[in-house]
Design a protein around this motif. Structure first.
Motif, PDB file in Angstrom:
ATOM      1  N   ASP A   2       9.929  99.527   5.844  1.00 50.32           N
ATOM      2  CA  ASP A   2      10.376 100.801   5.265  1.00 50.32           C
ATOM      3  C   ASP A   2       9.252 101.829   5.237  1.00 50.32           C
ATOM      4  OD1 ASP A   2       8.791  99.627   3.415  1.00 50.32           O
ATOM      5  OD2 ASP A   2      10.200  99.739   1.743  1.00 50.32           O
ATOM      6  N   ASP A   3       8.198 101.552   6.034  1.00 52.80           N
ATOM      7  CA  ASP A   3       7.068 102.451   6.196  1.00 52.80           C
ATOM      8  C   ASP A   3       6.252 102.586   4.906  1.00 52.80           C
ATOM      9  OD1 ASP A   3       5.484 103.943   7.884  1.00 52.80           O
ATOM     10  OD2 ASP A   3       6.404 105.849   7.282  1.00 52.80           O
ATOM     11  N   THR A   4       6.240 101.552   4.089  1.00 46.21           N
ATOM     12  CA  THR A   4       5.393 101.513   2.896  1.00 46.21           C
ATOM     13  C   THR A   4       4.264 100.530   3.117  1.00 46.21           C
ATOM     14  OG1 THR A   4       6.788  99.822   1.858  1.00 46.21           O
ATOM     15  CG2 THR A   4       7.298 102.146   1.351  1.00 46.21           C
ATOM     16  N   ILE A   5       3.283 100.559   2.252  1.00 45.86           N
ATOM     17  CA  ILE A   5       2.088  99.735   2.360  1.00 45.86           C
ATOM     18  C   ILE A   5       2.094  98.705   1.228  1.00 45.86           C
ATOM     19  CG2 ILE A   5      -0.432  99.719   2.311  1.00 45.86           C
ATOM     20  CD1 ILE A   5       0.726 100.981   4.798  1.00 45.86           C
ATOM     21  N   LEU A   6       1.768  97.469   1.587  1.00 43.48           N
ATOM     22  CA  LEU A   6       1.619  96.411   0.598  1.00 43.48           C
ATOM     23  C   LEU A   6       0.197  95.874   0.701  1.00 43.48           C
ATOM     24  CD1 LEU A   6       2.731  94.395  -1.498  1.00 43.48           C
ATOM     25  CD2 LEU A   6       3.456  92.952   0.427  1.00 43.48           C
ATOM     26  N   THR A   7      -0.558  96.009  -0.409  1.00 39.56           N
ATOM     27  CA  THR A   7      -1.948  95.567  -0.426  1.00 39.56           C
ATOM     28  C   THR A   7      -2.098  94.435  -1.423  1.00 39.56           C
ATOM     29  OG1 THR A   7      -2.713  97.794   0.132  1.00 39.56           O
ATOM     30  CG2 THR A   7      -4.330  96.279  -0.788  1.00 39.56           C
ATOM     31  N   MET A   8      -2.869  93.426  -1.026  1.00 48.41           N
ATOM     32  CA  MET A   8      -3.096  92.268  -1.897  1.00 48.41           C
ATOM     33  C   MET A   8      -4.481  91.715  -1.619  1.00 48.41           C
ATOM     34  SD  MET A   8      -0.738  89.503   0.152  1.00 48.41           S
ATOM     35  CE  MET A   8       0.610  90.702   0.254  1.00 48.41           C
ATOM     36  N   PRO A   9      -5.035  90.916  -2.541  1.00 46.07           N
ATOM     37  CA  PRO A   9      -6.342  90.292  -2.293  1.00 46.07           C
ATOM     38  C   PRO A   9      -6.274  89.325  -1.107  1.00 46.07           C
ATOM     39  CG  PRO A   9      -5.804  90.260  -4.625  1.00 46.07           C
ATOM     40  CD  PRO A   9      -4.570  90.687  -3.910  1.00 46.07           C
ATOM     41  N   PRO A  26       7.156  91.242 -16.443  1.00 42.07           N
ATOM     42  CA  PRO A  26       7.635  89.899 -16.094  1.00 42.07           C
ATOM     43  C   PRO A  26       7.491  89.672 -14.591  1.00 42.07           C
ATOM     44  CG  PRO A  26       9.479  91.366 -16.494  1.00 42.07           C
ATOM     45  CD  PRO A  26       8.253  92.111 -16.893  1.00 42.07           C
ATOM     46  N   PRO A  27       7.219  88.456 -14.186  1.00 40.76           N
ATOM     47  CA  PRO A  27       7.081  88.178 -12.744  1.00 40.76           C
ATOM     48  C   PRO A  27       8.351  88.556 -11.993  1.00 40.76           C
ATOM     49  CG  PRO A  27       6.293  86.335 -14.054  1.00 40.76           C
ATOM     50  CD  PRO A  27       6.979  87.254 -15.002  1.00 40.76           C
ATOM     51  N   GLU A  28       8.141  89.166 -10.820  1.00 34.05           N
ATOM     52  CA  GLU A  28       9.265  89.601  -9.994  1.00 34.05           C
ATOM     53  C   GLU A  28       9.052  89.106  -8.578  1.00 34.05           C
ATOM     54  OE1 GLU A  28      11.592  93.762  -8.797  1.00 34.05           O
ATOM     55  OE2 GLU A  28       9.685  93.818  -9.885  1.00 34.05           O
ATOM     56  N   VAL A  29      10.073  88.486  -8.042  1.00 34.83           N
ATOM     57  CA  VAL A  29       9.984  87.898  -6.697  1.00 34.83           C
ATOM     58  C   VAL A  29      10.831  88.741  -5.754  1.00 34.83           C
ATOM     59  CG1 VAL A  29      10.387  85.858  -5.271  1.00 34.83           C
ATOM     60  CG2 VAL A  29       9.641  85.597  -7.667  1.00 34.83           C
ATOM     61  N   LYS A  30      10.221  89.187  -4.646  1.00 33.52           N
ATOM     62  CA  LYS A  30      10.928  89.953  -3.625  1.00 33.52           C
ATOM     63  C   LYS A  30      10.486  89.492  -2.243  1.00 33.52           C
ATOM     64  CE  LYS A  30      11.825  94.323  -6.040  1.00 33.52           C
ATOM     65  NZ  LYS A  30      11.631  95.788  -6.006  1.00 33.52           N
ATOM     66  N   VAL A  31      11.381  89.573  -1.285  1.00 32.95           N
ATOM     67  CA  VAL A  31      11.081  89.246   0.120  1.00 32.95           C
ATOM     68  C   VAL A  31      10.904  90.552   0.877  1.00 32.95           C
ATOM     69  CG1 VAL A  31      11.882  88.151   2.230  1.00 32.95           C
ATOM     70  CG2 VAL A  31      12.372  87.085   0.002  1.00 32.95           C
ATOM     71  N   LYS A  32       9.761  90.710   1.486  1.00 28.63           N
ATOM     72  CA  LYS A  32       9.452  91.931   2.217  1.00 28.63           C
ATOM     73  C   LYS A  32       9.232  91.613   3.677  1.00 28.63           C
ATOM     74  CE  LYS A  32       7.229  93.996  -1.849  1.00 28.63           C
ATOM     75  NZ  LYS A  32       8.237  95.033  -2.112  1.00 28.63           N
ATOM     76  N   GLN A  33       9.552  92.566   4.540  1.00 26.03           N
ATOM     77  CA  GLN A  33       9.409  92.413   5.985  1.00 26.03           C
ATOM     78  C   GLN A  33       8.216  93.229   6.468  1.00 26.03           C
ATOM     79  OE1 GLN A  33      11.315  90.267   7.634  1.00 26.03           O
ATOM     80  NE2 GLN A  33      12.532  89.864   5.754  1.00 26.03           N
ATOM     81  N   ALA A  34       7.196  92.521   7.020  1.00 22.36           N
ATOM     82  CA  ALA A  34       5.978  93.186   7.485  1.00 22.36           C
ATOM     83  C   ALA A  34       6.041  93.405   8.989  1.00 22.36           C
ATOM     84  CB  ALA A  34       4.758  92.371   7.122  1.00 22.36           C
ATOM     85  N   VAL A  35       5.651  94.620   9.417  1.00 26.40           N
ATOM     86  CA  VAL A  35       5.606  94.961  10.836  1.00 26.40           C
ATOM     87  C   VAL A  35       4.245  94.620  11.415  1.00 26.40           C
ATOM     88  CG1 VAL A  35       5.786  96.850  12.510  1.00 26.40           C
ATOM     89  CG2 VAL A  35       7.297  96.784  10.516  1.00 26.40           C
ATOM     90  N   SER A  36       3.182  94.788  10.602  1.00 23.48           N
ATOM     91  CA  SER A  36       1.834  94.486  11.062  1.00 23.48           C
ATOM     92  C   SER A  36       0.954  94.275   9.844  1.00 23.48           C
ATOM     93  CB  SER A  36       1.282  95.628  11.932  1.00 23.48           C
ATOM     94  OG  SER A  36      -0.025  95.333  12.373  1.00 23.48           O
ATOM     95  N   GLY A  37      -0.292  93.834  10.083  1.00 29.76           N
ATOM     96  CA  GLY A  37      -1.225  93.614   8.991  1.00 29.76           C
ATOM     97  C   GLY A  37      -2.646  93.657   9.489  1.00 29.76           C
ATOM     98  N   CYS A  38      -3.556  93.953   8.592  1.00 33.10           N
ATOM     99  CA  CYS A  38      -4.967  94.002   8.944  1.00 33.10           C
ATOM    100  C   CYS A  38      -5.795  93.618   7.726  1.00 33.10           C
ATOM    101  CB  CYS A  38      -5.363  95.377   9.458  1.00 33.10           C
ATOM    102  SG  CYS A  38      -5.227  96.668   8.219  1.00 33.10           S
ATOM    103  N   VAL A  39      -7.001  93.070   8.032  1.00 33.05           N
ATOM    104  CA  VAL A  39      -7.940  92.700   6.976  1.00 33.05           C
ATOM    105  C   VAL A  39      -8.844  93.894   6.722  1.00 33.05           C
ATOM    106  CG1 VAL A  39      -9.801  91.166   6.310  1.00 33.05           C
ATOM    107  CG2 VAL A  39      -7.851  90.281   7.611  1.00 33.05           C
ATOM    108  N   ASP A  40      -8.944  94.293   5.433  1.00 31.36           N
ATOM    109  CA  ASP A  40      -9.761  95.449   5.045  1.00 31.36           C
ATOM    110  C   ASP A  40     -10.714  95.012   3.954  1.00 31.36           C
ATOM    111  OD1 ASP A  40     -10.841  97.902   4.680  1.00 31.36           O
ATOM    112  OD2 ASP A  40      -9.088  98.786   3.697  1.00 31.36           O
TER     113      ASP A  40
END
Length: 585
Positions: A533-540, A509-523
């Motif tokens: 929290d020192d985890t990685i979030l990857t998306m298209p 089921p769809p889940e909505v969460k608010v996450k706090q990003a420290v930085s980001g880059c295009v790969d």
């Protein structure tokens, strides 16, 4: 001794060893006297001189022979009957002729004397055929004479029965008829041929006690039914009497003529057996049966000899298991029911599997009662029977016993707080998996793998046992795991699979969460964010382009970095491990 053939030897001579030798030595070379107290007809130490003539030996012929090893052979006064096993010519041709040569010719060494210089026993027999047939005919004559004597004995016995036994019976019956009979005051009403003491009526001479129990006259009913059937449904089996053994045909005919055509004198064996082909029939079993309800109410887990009649409602496929002796076996699980109860049935005897098909009705004898059902072993007797009627609600209960509905689905937090050993079902995302390892269970190596399931409420460990350890699931999959139980080990609460467990991948089921990003880059075609929290979030990357319509694709990375001051809030809508949409706050 060289003038005797083997048949002469076994029918005319007796042998003795040490005992006879000692007695002969004590006689100082003389034979025993004729009036010796133990002088029997075939006594080996009987006098060699007899006043009676033998059939084929003269008075001057030697009748006592002593050999170097102490063996003494004495000719009998009366010849014995020759009995031997006949080897059929069509079964063993060489063996047949060898037997005839060995019995009816004179020989010392089998390897040389029996062949008479020929290569085969058949050739040797042809060479001395007249001699063999002559000796054999002499013994056939003796067999015929003995057979005639036996037939005369049978005739004498029949005459004795007619002249002695039957008149005695007739005399006693005449006395009983003259004296009459006195009826019992208590049981005289059961006499079928006199006036009843109870009813005052005269009964028929023929009384069928089966009517008192509602049973028809079975034999009379069958007889009338057979006479009414058309000829196409009738058959007659004629018995064929035969005489076995090497007996002349004339004697065989005399013996067969003595066989009475009366089933009362042949132990109930009929000369002609009349059969009906294809008529309907009824089969009644006077068996003591017990219902499943009464059986399950019994105490103890022991074999019960009373029969249980039930219907097989549902079955599981056969599967293997390992017993306590580490032996591989096969069992079959099914559920049986009668009109009042449904129970589980485990069949351990593989030869009885065909009896337990869905819809079949059986009678079980000598089953073992278990706490939740019965067990069928090699000692259990299984009989087919007419269909057992089972109510519809019992059928539904039976199917739920073998294939119970899944346990209620709970959140991970609720499942962890459930009582021990309670079955529950959970849904969640696999966040982590461990390598499959092997442990020993009852001296058997068993695969087990731990995975971690997480939902919105909590996170827990699930132990996947046996075949579930090889299930094609991996981190990020959203799964529905049914019928797991609570297990506590070293103060850690976890979930464990059971034999009823099922693991299926489902849509998250769809889940909505608010996450706090420290930085980001295009790969490449993806956008990767480093979270607080020192985890990685990857998306298209295309999802970011949709969320930033006014920012060019080449400027997205610099724009995101400028917004991370100190952190960028991102509202993510995801299904399982996949992000389906984002919004920058």
């Amino acid at each position: 001794m060289s003038k005797y053939c083997y048949a002469d030897f076994v029918t005319w001579f007796d042998t003795s060893l040490e005992k006879c030798k000692k007695q002969v030595e004590n006689c100082e070379g003389e034979l025993l006297e004729e009036d010796y107290s133990h002088d029997l007809e075939d006594d080996i130490l009987a006098s060699a001189e007899s006043n009676e003539d033998t059939d084929s030996f003269s008075h001057n012929e030697q009748t006592l022979f002593e050999f170097r090893d102490g063996t003494i052979m004495k000719k009998r006064k009366k010849q014995k009957v020759l009995r031997y096993h006949t080897i059929a010519l069509n079964v063993d041709r060489e063996g047949h002729y060898r037997q005839l040569l060995m019995l009816f010719t004179k020989w010392r060494k089998e390897e040389t004397d029996l062949l008479h210089g020929c290569h085969t026993y058949e050739e040797s027999f042809t060479k001395v055929k007249d001699e063999v047939e002559g000796v054999k005919a002499r013994y056939m004559k003796i067999s015929c004479e003995i057979g005639e004597d036996m037939l005369h004995d049978v005739d004498d016995m029949d005459d004795y029965q007619r002249n002695v036994v039957l008149p005695e019976n007739e005399h006693q019956e005449t006395i009983d008829s003259a004296q009459g009979s006195t009826l019992s005051d208590n049981f005289g009403c059961f006499d079928p041929g006199t006036e009843s003491h109870c009813t005052g009526t005269v009964s028929n001479n023929e009384y069928d006690i089966g009517q008192d129990f509602g049973i028809a006259q079975c034999d009379l009913h069958n007889f009338h039914l057979l006479t009414k059937l058309p000829e196409s449904m009738k058959a007659v089996v004629h018995s064929i009497d035969s005489v076995s053994g090497d007996v002349p045909c004339s004697l065989k005919e005399k013996i067969l003529n003595k066989v009475p055509d009366d089933a009362g004198k042949t132990m109930g064996l009929q000369k002609n057996l009349h059969l009906a082909i294809g008529p309907p029939y009824e089969l009644c079993l006077n068996a003591t049966t017990i219902s499943l309800s009464d059986l399950m109410a019994q105490k103890g887990q022991i074999p019960y000899t009373k029969s249980v009649k039930a219907k097989v409602i549902d079955t599981d496929p056969e599967h293997s298991y390992t017993n306590e002796r580490n032996e591989s076996r096969i069992l079959k699980n099914c559920v049986i029911a009668d009109e009042g109860k449904a129970v589980l049935c485990v069949v351990y005897d593989q030869t009885k599997f065909p009896r337990f098909k869905e819809g079949s009705s059986v009678i079980l004898r000598n089953v073992i009662k278990k706490p939740d059902g019965v067990a069928v072993t090699s000692n259990t007797k299984v009989f087919p029977c007419a269909e057992v009627s089972v109510p519809e609600h019992i059928v539904n209960q039976a199917k739920n016993l073998l294939h119970p509905p899944p346990a209620p689905t709970k959140t991970v937090s609720e499942a962890l707080n459930s009582p021990p050993k309670e079955r529950v079902s959970i849904k969640g995302t696999i966040t982590q998996e461990e390598a499959t390892r092997q442990v020993f269970v009852r001296e058997e190596r068993v695969n087990v793998k731990n995975i971690y399931i997480e939902d919105a409420t909590s996170k827990c460990k699930v132990a996947l046992w046996r075949s579930f350890a090889e299930k094609d699931i991996r981190p990020g999959d959203y799964v529905h795991i049914t019928d797991v139980v609570i297990n506590t080990f070293r103060n850690e609460v976890s979930l464990t699979t059971t034999s009823k467990t099922k693991i299926t991948k489902t849509d998250c089921p769809p889940e909505v969460k608010v996450k706090q990003a420290v930085s980001g880059c295009v790969d490449g075609e993806n956008m990767t964010f480093l979270l607080e929290d020192d985890t990685i979030l990857t998306m298209p990357l295309e999802l970011v382009e949709v969320a930033l319509p006014n920012v060019e694709k080449e400027e997205i990375e610099s724009y995101v970095i400028s917004r991370c001051n100190p952190m960028l809030s991102i509202r993510c809508t995801s299904k399982g491990s996949s992000v389906i949409s984002i919004e920058f706050l």
